[in-house]
Design a protein around this motif. Structure first.
Motif, PDB file in Angstrom:
ATOM      1  N   LEU A 137     -92.451 -36.673 -20.382  1.00 22.72           N
ATOM      2  CA  LEU A 137     -91.864 -36.919 -18.900  1.00 22.72           C
ATOM      3  C   LEU A 137     -92.129 -38.437 -18.547  1.00 22.72           C
ATOM      4  CD1 LEU A 137     -92.181 -33.728 -17.181  1.00 22.72           C
ATOM      5  CD2 LEU A 137     -89.934 -34.914 -17.897  1.00 22.72           C
ATOM      6  N   LYS A 138     -93.482 -38.796 -18.720  1.00 20.86           N
ATOM      7  CA  LYS A 138     -93.938 -39.887 -18.287  1.00 20.86           C
ATOM      8  C   LYS A 138     -93.631 -41.022 -19.054  1.00 20.86           C
ATOM      9  CE  LYS A 138     -98.520 -38.649 -17.326  1.00 20.86           C
ATOM     10  NZ  LYS A 138     -99.895 -38.671 -17.427  1.00 20.86           N
ATOM     11  N   LYS A 139     -93.712 -40.921 -20.456  1.00 22.00           N
ATOM     12  CA  LYS A 139     -93.326 -42.077 -21.285  1.00 22.00           C
ATOM     13  C   LYS A 139     -92.000 -42.451 -21.128  1.00 22.00           C
ATOM     14  CE  LYS A 139     -97.228 -43.492 -22.882  1.00 22.00           C
ATOM     15  NZ  LYS A 139     -97.829 -44.836 -22.794  1.00 22.00           N
ATOM     16  N   ALA A 140     -91.004 -41.214 -21.386  1.00 20.69           N
ATOM     17  CA  ALA A 140     -89.648 -41.611 -21.412  1.00 20.69           C
ATOM     18  C   ALA A 140     -89.152 -42.075 -20.402  1.00 20.69           C
ATOM     19  CB  ALA A 140     -88.986 -40.138 -21.973  1.00 20.69           C
ATOM     20  N   GLY A 141     -89.612 -41.869 -19.243  1.00 22.55           N
ATOM     21  CA  GLY A 141     -89.059 -42.363 -17.801  1.00 22.55           C
ATOM     22  C   GLY A 141     -89.180 -43.862 -18.098  1.00 22.55           C
ATOM     23  N   GLU A 142     -90.302 -44.467 -18.392  1.00 23.22           N
ATOM     24  CA  GLU A 142     -90.433 -45.925 -18.579  1.00 23.22           C
ATOM     25  C   GLU A 142     -89.276 -46.570 -19.348  1.00 23.22           C
ATOM     26  OE1 GLU A 142     -94.317 -46.264 -19.998  1.00 23.22           O
ATOM     27  OE2 GLU A 142     -95.052 -44.881 -18.302  1.00 23.22           O
ATOM     28  N   VAL A 143     -89.213 -45.984 -20.661  1.00 21.13           N
ATOM     29  CA  VAL A 143     -88.075 -46.503 -21.512  1.00 21.13           C
ATOM     30  C   VAL A 143     -86.726 -46.109 -21.244  1.00 21.13           C
ATOM     31  CG1 VAL A 143     -89.823 -46.943 -23.643  1.00 21.13           C
ATOM     32  CG2 VAL A 143     -88.675 -44.603 -23.103  1.00 21.13           C
ATOM     33  N   PHE A 144     -86.823 -45.207 -20.701  1.00 20.25           N
ATOM     34  CA  PHE A 144     -85.293 -44.639 -20.673  1.00 20.25           C
ATOM     35  C   PHE A 144     -84.124 -45.535 -19.937  1.00 20.25           C
ATOM     36  CE2 PHE A 144     -82.635 -41.126 -21.148  1.00 20.25           C
ATOM     37  CZ  PHE A 144     -81.641 -41.136 -20.146  1.00 20.25           C
ATOM     38  N   TYR A 145     -84.600 -46.437 -18.834  1.00 25.82           N
ATOM     39  CA  TYR A 145     -83.386 -47.073 -18.258  1.00 25.82           C
ATOM     40  C   TYR A 145     -83.170 -48.402 -19.253  1.00 25.82           C
ATOM     41  CZ  TYR A 145     -83.460 -43.809 -14.660  1.00 25.82           C
ATOM     42  OH  TYR A 145     -83.223 -42.635 -14.317  1.00 25.82           O
ATOM     43  N   PRO A 146     -84.151 -49.287 -19.483  1.00 21.98           N
ATOM     44  CA  PRO A 146     -83.627 -50.363 -20.486  1.00 21.98           C
ATOM     45  C   PRO A 146     -83.000 -49.650 -21.634  1.00 21.98           C
ATOM     46  CG  PRO A 146     -86.045 -50.060 -20.245  1.00 21.98           C
ATOM     47  CD  PRO A 146     -85.618 -49.164 -19.273  1.00 21.98           C
ATOM     48  N   ALA A 147     -83.542 -48.830 -22.186  1.00 19.77           N
ATOM     49  CA  ALA A 147     -82.916 -48.286 -23.366  1.00 19.77           C
ATOM     50  C   ALA A 147     -81.436 -47.694 -23.534  1.00 19.77           C
ATOM     51  CB  ALA A 147     -83.653 -47.128 -23.943  1.00 19.77           C
ATOM     52  N   GLN A 148     -81.234 -46.982 -21.956  1.00 21.72           N
ATOM     53  CA  GLN A 148     -79.828 -46.441 -21.826  1.00 21.72           C
ATOM     54  C   GLN A 148     -79.014 -47.669 -21.470  1.00 21.72           C
ATOM     55  OE1 GLN A 148     -79.168 -44.307 -18.130  1.00 21.72           O
ATOM     56  NE2 GLN A 148     -78.028 -42.654 -19.380  1.00 21.72           N
ATOM     57  N   THR A 149     -79.431 -48.660 -20.958  1.00 22.59           N
ATOM     58  CA  THR A 149     -78.478 -49.625 -20.702  1.00 22.59           C
ATOM     59  C   THR A 149     -78.231 -50.444 -21.970  1.00 22.59           C
ATOM     60  OG1 THR A 149     -80.411 -50.839 -19.936  1.00 22.59           O
ATOM     61  CG2 THR A 149     -78.817 -50.431 -18.306  1.00 22.59           C
ATOM     62  N   ARG A 150     -79.035 -50.586 -22.700  1.00 28.77           N
ATOM     63  CA  ARG A 150     -78.721 -51.254 -24.124  1.00 28.77           C
ATOM     64  C   ARG A 150     -77.910 -50.185 -24.884  1.00 28.77           C
ATOM     65  NH1 ARG A 150     -84.176 -52.283 -26.336  1.00 28.77           N
ATOM     66  NH2 ARG A 150     -84.465 -53.514 -24.220  1.00 28.77           N
ATOM     67  N   ALA A 151     -78.112 -48.854 -24.858  1.00 28.94           N
ATOM     68  CA  ALA A 151     -77.283 -48.122 -25.807  1.00 28.94           C
ATOM     69  C   ALA A 151     -75.915 -48.294 -25.109  1.00 28.94           C
ATOM     70  CB  ALA A 151     -77.948 -46.682 -25.628  1.00 28.94           C
ATOM     71  N   THR A 152     -75.694 -48.100 -24.018  1.00 27.49           N
ATOM     72  CA  THR A 152     -74.305 -47.885 -23.352  1.00 27.49           C
ATOM     73  C   THR A 152     -73.679 -49.212 -23.871  1.00 27.49           C
ATOM     74  OG1 THR A 152     -75.607 -48.359 -21.379  1.00 27.49           O
ATOM     75  CG2 THR A 152     -74.389 -46.372 -21.708  1.00 27.49           C
ATOM     76  N   THR A 153     -74.422 -50.507 -23.756  1.00 26.16           N
ATOM     77  CA  THR A 153     -73.626 -51.545 -24.314  1.00 26.16           C
ATOM     78  C   THR A 153     -73.243 -51.709 -25.634  1.00 26.16           C
ATOM     79  OG1 THR A 153     -76.043 -52.541 -23.890  1.00 26.16           O
ATOM     80  CG2 THR A 153     -74.241 -53.654 -22.817  1.00 26.16           C
ATOM     81  N   GLN A 154     -74.069 -51.243 -26.451  1.00 27.38           N
ATOM     82  CA  GLN A 154     -73.686 -51.092 -27.788  1.00 27.38           C
ATOM     83  C   GLN A 154     -72.641 -50.222 -28.084  1.00 27.38           C
ATOM     84  OE1 GLN A 154     -76.805 -49.644 -30.391  1.00 27.38           O
ATOM     85  NE2 GLN A 154     -77.647 -51.680 -30.928  1.00 27.38           N
ATOM     86  N   GLN A 155     -72.642 -48.989 -27.359  1.00 25.41           N
ATOM     87  CA  GLN A 155     -71.591 -48.298 -27.670  1.00 25.41           C
ATOM     88  C   GLN A 155     -70.002 -48.895 -27.296  1.00 25.41           C
ATOM     89  OE1 GLN A 155     -71.617 -45.415 -28.743  1.00 25.41           O
ATOM     90  NE2 GLN A 155     -69.939 -43.986 -27.857  1.00 25.41           N
ATOM     91  N   ARG A 156     -70.274 -49.218 -25.948  1.00 20.06           N
ATOM     92  CA  ARG A 156     -68.962 -50.286 -25.694  1.00 20.06           C
ATOM     93  C   ARG A 156     -68.480 -51.394 -26.717  1.00 20.06           C
ATOM     94  NH1 ARG A 156     -71.210 -51.553 -20.503  1.00 20.06           N
ATOM     95  NH2 ARG A 156     -71.564 -49.757 -19.427  1.00 20.06           N
ATOM     96  N   GLU A 157     -69.547 -52.202 -27.068  1.00 21.15           N
ATOM     97  CA  GLU A 157     -69.120 -52.841 -28.204  1.00 21.15           C
ATOM     98  C   GLU A 157     -68.461 -51.996 -29.368  1.00 21.15           C
ATOM     99  OE1 GLU A 157     -72.805 -55.846 -27.515  1.00 21.15           O
ATOM    100  OE2 GLU A 157     -72.228 -55.149 -29.669  1.00 21.15           O
ATOM    101  N   HIS A 158     -69.013 -51.087 -29.717  1.00 19.25           N
ATOM    102  CA  HIS A 158     -68.575 -50.238 -31.031  1.00 19.25           C
ATOM    103  C   HIS A 158     -67.047 -49.633 -30.705  1.00 19.25           C
ATOM    104  CE1 HIS A 158     -69.666 -48.098 -34.401  1.00 19.25           C
ATOM    105  NE2 HIS A 158     -68.874 -47.017 -34.032  1.00 19.25           N
ATOM    106  N   GLU A 159     -66.975 -49.232 -29.589  1.00 22.58           N
ATOM    107  CA  GLU A 159     -65.596 -48.761 -28.933  1.00 22.58           C
ATOM    108  C   GLU A 159     -64.515 -49.930 -28.945  1.00 22.58           C
ATOM    109  OE1 GLU A 159     -67.020 -45.614 -25.291  1.00 22.58           O
ATOM    110  OE2 GLU A 159     -65.482 -47.081 -25.098  1.00 22.58           O
ATOM    111  N   HIS A 160     -64.932 -50.872 -28.709  1.00 21.26           N
ATOM    112  CA  HIS A 160     -64.276 -51.844 -28.845  1.00 21.26           C
ATOM    113  C   HIS A 160     -63.661 -52.137 -30.145  1.00 21.26           C
ATOM    114  CE1 HIS A 160     -62.412 -55.752 -26.784  1.00 21.26           C
ATOM    115  NE2 HIS A 160     -62.941 -56.497 -27.733  1.00 21.26           N
ATOM    116  N   HIS A 161     -64.511 -52.098 -31.010  1.00 22.48           N
ATOM    117  CA  HIS A 161     -64.142 -52.468 -32.381  1.00 22.48           C
ATOM    118  C   HIS A 161     -63.280 -51.180 -33.111  1.00 22.48           C
ATOM    119  CE1 HIS A 161     -68.016 -54.958 -33.239  1.00 22.48           C
ATOM    120  NE2 HIS A 161     -66.877 -55.808 -32.876  1.00 22.48           N
TER     121      HIS A 161
END
Lengths: 818, 70
Positions: A137-161
């Motif tokens: 809970l503690k650690k994941a919270g720290e990484v979650f937000y930057p990770a999620q944003t990066r993941a969603t950007t990747q996802q959108r690029e992938h969708e685009h392709h």
């Protein structure tokens, strides 16, 4: 068996007289009788139920009960070790309790402890999982937000392709496209903990399995975490895997399971996260208190057990042994009595009868137990009443072979000659003092160490403490005689006998000194150390000393065989074995000893090797320069003749006389008691069985046996005498090593006039002395002195094919099982 | 201190040791005989060793030759 001699018999020379006794015990007092006899410890039971297997015996169920209880006690002991209770602090006495009550109590305690252990394990596991969850809970919270944003950007690029591709491939239907698109919007994630050493492999396999369609973020945890499954602390990383689609999710889950990574659910809602953390922390503290209370309860139970453990343990062991012994008794015809047979010393008869009486009274039995002595041709066990000092020496003798019933015990002389021969090989009074201090420390701390459990090596050293102290005392004596204190000689006993030939001492290094005064009164003259002719002189001295000591000990061995023959009233052995053996040994090696002494007394320059060899090769030759005394040639011829006559004297008459004896006995002509038969022969033919009666007498066997015995003695006399030269060899090695360490380490370090080098030199000297001289040389000299006793001394007279008296005794059982 | 004199001293010491053992631990005739045997054997061994070393030095055939730099 033997007539009373005018001299009183000597303690320990021969086994205590033993008798075969039969006890008839009524069943109701049987348990008590065996228990009291066990406390007395003077009766060796014979197993009367040899044919029965362990399961067919009467008391098999009782023994099973005792075994179960012993198993439970072992379980308790493990728990006590886990609780950290040391065995030395357990008290040995407690309240009285009967066997049945004990059984019930042990059962209850076992159930309780097992339950407590299982519960605490479950709680501990839950606790560890919650700890991990909190970390996630503690650690994941720290990484979650930057990770999620990066993941969603990747996802959108992938969708685009994907979308672009679908335009190029008209084969895809629109429904599928939309279905694909809708599926891919859903971005799932898995969070958890994985072991740090597996994290690289984890990442790689995730990547490969999902073809790169995941995003993994790992964050390491600083401290090691307790793994819930294994219970050890391992380094772990917190990870979050973002994946798309159901297939990828199942793959990710399977990989997590394969790597043993624990998964914990993680919400992306910040409010909920905070709530989760507080909840988990609350649960953790609750669990902690529960676990602590459980542990406290467990340790109090274990401590209560600890107070009574030794007493219960001893009781169970005693009962088990009593039932084993009861199993050895046989039921008589009426099934109301148990019959026991066994060996006991004759002097213990009254004690045994008293114990039987006491048992009858205590068990309120109508009939008393009966003790009767049986007569049997079987050979009884050998029993020596040793005290703690002689025990060690007797063990040394018994290690080679237990004395046959009532034959002379070499232990009587071994107690002195063994440390003495050790000291001849170890002679240095400095080292002797070190050994003395070490062994007296062990003896002073005897009480403390005898109750403790020591390691293997310490146990051997402790068991042999009296042997070692004797060895050290003799070593101090021989060290004073060899005049070596860490290889340094001293002038304690007067002035050296040697001085320069003239006042200028010009010849001291070429021709040498001369003897001007009386011989140095005690030991080796101190002037010898460091001279160039030291080794030729000492070698000659020590070799001759070894021969003299060897011939003396071998003669003692042959004389012991005379005493054996006399005790067993075996005239045959005296006239046709003892006499020719004495003549043979002394006419050759006794004569050599005489020559050595005459040469020393007269200072003649005769070559003794030459004399001995030519005594055999050409006895008629004139001795010329090698003449030591008048009439030597004639004496030599006489001795040679005696030696040659002695060999057939040993070989031929005895088998014929044995044959005559055997024929006389079986014609009923002369009634001769059995023990005049050759003891070896009886052993061969009887083999400790109850039989008797008509033995087969095979003349050829007896003749071959006698031939072997004769050859062994004749050839052995040369090899055994030479074997004693090891006294010289080891003594030389010891003094050379000691001298090297002193001169090349200590004196060298002293020569530099530097205190650092001196300190290093002293330390090296101490380590070398202790390691090589005090440990290795001690063991080496011990071993060689042992060999000299076991082979050269004992093969002159010792049969050593008896068996030892092992009474049923509670004290022996305690030692056994520990 | 001749050979005979020191031998006599050994005998006397042996007898004193026997007496001491008899006084200190008097546990019946068989035990006494045993202790006597032990003490006698020890005395004989010690005397033999001394006597051998003494006799060897009485009329020496080899004399000490000092090494250089003594």
């Amino acid at each position: 068996m033997a007539e009373r001699e005018c001299l009183p018999t000597m303690d320990l020379l021969r086994s205590e007289p033993m008798q075969l006794a039969r006890l008839i015990i009524p069943v109701e007092s049987a348990h008590r009788v065996i228990s009291y006899l066990g406390e007395l410890g003077l009766f060796q039971f014979k197993d009367l139920n040899m044919e029965k297997s362990p399961f067919q015996r009467t008391y098999a169920t009782q023994i099973k009960r005792c075994r179960e209880m012993a198993r439970k006690l072992r379980f308790f002991r493990d728990q006590m070790y886990k609780a950290g209770l040391l065995s030395s602090t357990w008290p040995t006495h407690g309240s009285e309790i009967s066997l049945d009550e004990l059984e019930v109590k042990l059962g209850e305690l076992e159930v309780e402890l097992i339950e407590m252990n299982a519960n605490s394990e479950k709680l501990q596991r839950a606790y560890n999982e919650l700890l991990e969850y909190r970390l996630v809970l503690k650690k994941a919270g720290e990484v979650f937000y930057p990770a999620q944003t990066r993941a969603t950007t990747q996802q959108r690029e992938h969708e685009h392709h994907r979308v672009e591709r679908s335009i190029d491939s008209p084969l895809l239907l629109e429904q599928e496209i939309t279905a694909d698109l809708s599926k891919q919007v859903k971005l799932g994630y898995v969070s958890g903990l994985v072991q740090r050493d597996k994290s690289m492999a984890f990442e790689r396999i995730l990547f490969r399995a999902t073809r790169g369609n995941v995003y993994l973020k790992q964050e390491s945890v600083e401290e090691p975490v307790v793994d819930p499954v294994s219970g050890d602390k391992v380094e772990k990383n917190v990870f979050i895997v973002f994946h798309a689609g159901e297939r990828a999710k199942s793959k990710v889950l399977k990989i997590c399971d394969a790597f043993g990574a624990n998964r914990y659910h993680f919400t992306d809602d910040t409010g909920k996260q905070y709530q989760m953390i507080t909840e988990v922390t609350g649960k953790l503290s609750e669990l902690k208190t529960t676990i602590d209370v459980g542990k406290h309860h467990w340790s109090s139970v274990v401590q209560a057990i600890g107070l009574q453990f030794e007493q219960w343990n001893t009781m169970v062991k005693k009962e088990k042994s009593i039932y084993h012994t009861l199993d050895m008794l046989s039921f008589d015809v009426t099934k109301k009595c148990l019959v026991a047979e066994g060996w006991c010393p004759v002097h213990a008869t009254s004690q045994i009868q008293k114990a039987l009486l006491r048992a009858t009274i205590d068990s309120n039995s109508q009939v008393g137990a009966i003790f009767e002595v049986l007569h049997s041709k079987e050979s009884p066990p050998t029993y020596f009443c040793t005290n703690k000092i002689m025990n060690a020496f007797q063990e040394i003798v018994n290690a080679y072979g237990v004395a046959k019933y009532q034959e002379a015990n070499p232990g009587v002389y071994t107690a002195v000659t063994f440390p003495f021969l050790f000291a001849v090989m170890f002679g240095d009074w400095g080292h002797g003092i070190c050994l003395f201090l070490a062994s007296s420390f062990l003896i002073l701390k005897e009480k403390k160490y005898s109750t403790q459990k020591l390691g293997d090596i310490m146990e051997m050293a402790f068991g042999g403490r009296y042997v070692i102290i004797m060895m050290s005392i003799f070593s101090i004596y021989t060290g004073l005689i060899y005049n070596e204190f860490f290889s340094v000689p001293f002038e304690f006993f007067g002035r050296s006998a040697y001085a320069c030939r003239d006042s200028s001492c010009r010849d001291a290094t070429t021709i040498g000194l001369i003897k001007v005064r009386n011989t140095y009164p005690f030991g080796v003259d101190p002037v010898w150390h460091g001279t160039r002719s030291e080794l030729p002189f000492l070698n000659s001295l020590k070799m001759k000393m070894s021969i003299l000591l060897g011939v003396a000990q071998m003669n003692l061995g042959i004389i012991m065989s005379y005493f054996n023959a006399k005790f067993f009233q075996n005239d045959l052995d005296i006239w046709y074995q003892f006499v020719p053996q004495m003549i043979f040994l002394n006419s050759l090696f006794g004569y050599l000893s005489l020559l050595i002494i005459v040469k020393w007394c007269t200072g003649s320059q005769a070559d003794l090797y030459h004399v001995m060899i030519y005594m055999f090769l050409s006895p008629m030759d004139d001795l010329a320069d090698n003449q030591l005394f008048v009439g030597q040639k004639y004496l030599q011829i006489l001795l040679l003749f005696l030696a040659l006559v002695a060999v057939p004297w040993m070989l031929i008459p005895k088998p014929f006389l044995l044959k005559k004896q055997h024929e006389e006995r079986h014609q009923g002509g002369a009634y001769e008691p059995l023990h005049t038969l050759d003891e070896n022969l009886e052993q061969q033919l009887n083999n400790r069985s109850r039989g008797g009666g008509h033995e087969e007498f095979q003349f050829s066997e007896v003749l071959v046996h006698q031939l072997i015995h004769t050859i062994e003695f004749v050839l052995g006399s040369v090899s055994n005498t030479a074997s004693y030269l090891r006294l010289w060899a080891l003594s030389l090695a010891h003094s050379e090593l000691s001298s090297v360490f002193f001169e090349k380490v200590l004196l060298l370090a002293w020569g530099y006039n530097n205190s650092v080098i001196l300190a290093i030199g002293v330390v090296v000297f101490i380590f070398a002395t202790v390691g090589v001289l005090l440990v290795m040389e001690t063991l080496s000299a011990f071993l060689h002195a042992l060999r000299l006793h076991w082979v050269e001394f004992q093969n002159k007279f010792y049969q050593g094919d008896g068996y030892i008296f092992l009474p049923f005794s509670f004290s022996l059982i305690n030692d056994d099982e520990e | 201190m001749g050979f005979m004199l020191t031998t006599l001293i050994f005998i006397v010491i042996g007898m004193i040791a026997c007496l001491c053992t008899r006084i200190c631990c008097n546990k019946g005739p068989s035990a006494n005989l045993f202790h006597l045997t032990l003490v006698t054997t020890a005395t004989v061994c010690c005397w033999m060793m001394w006597a051998i070393v003494y006799l060897a030095q009485m009329n020496p055939l080899i004399v000490p030759i000092l090494s250089e730099g003594e």
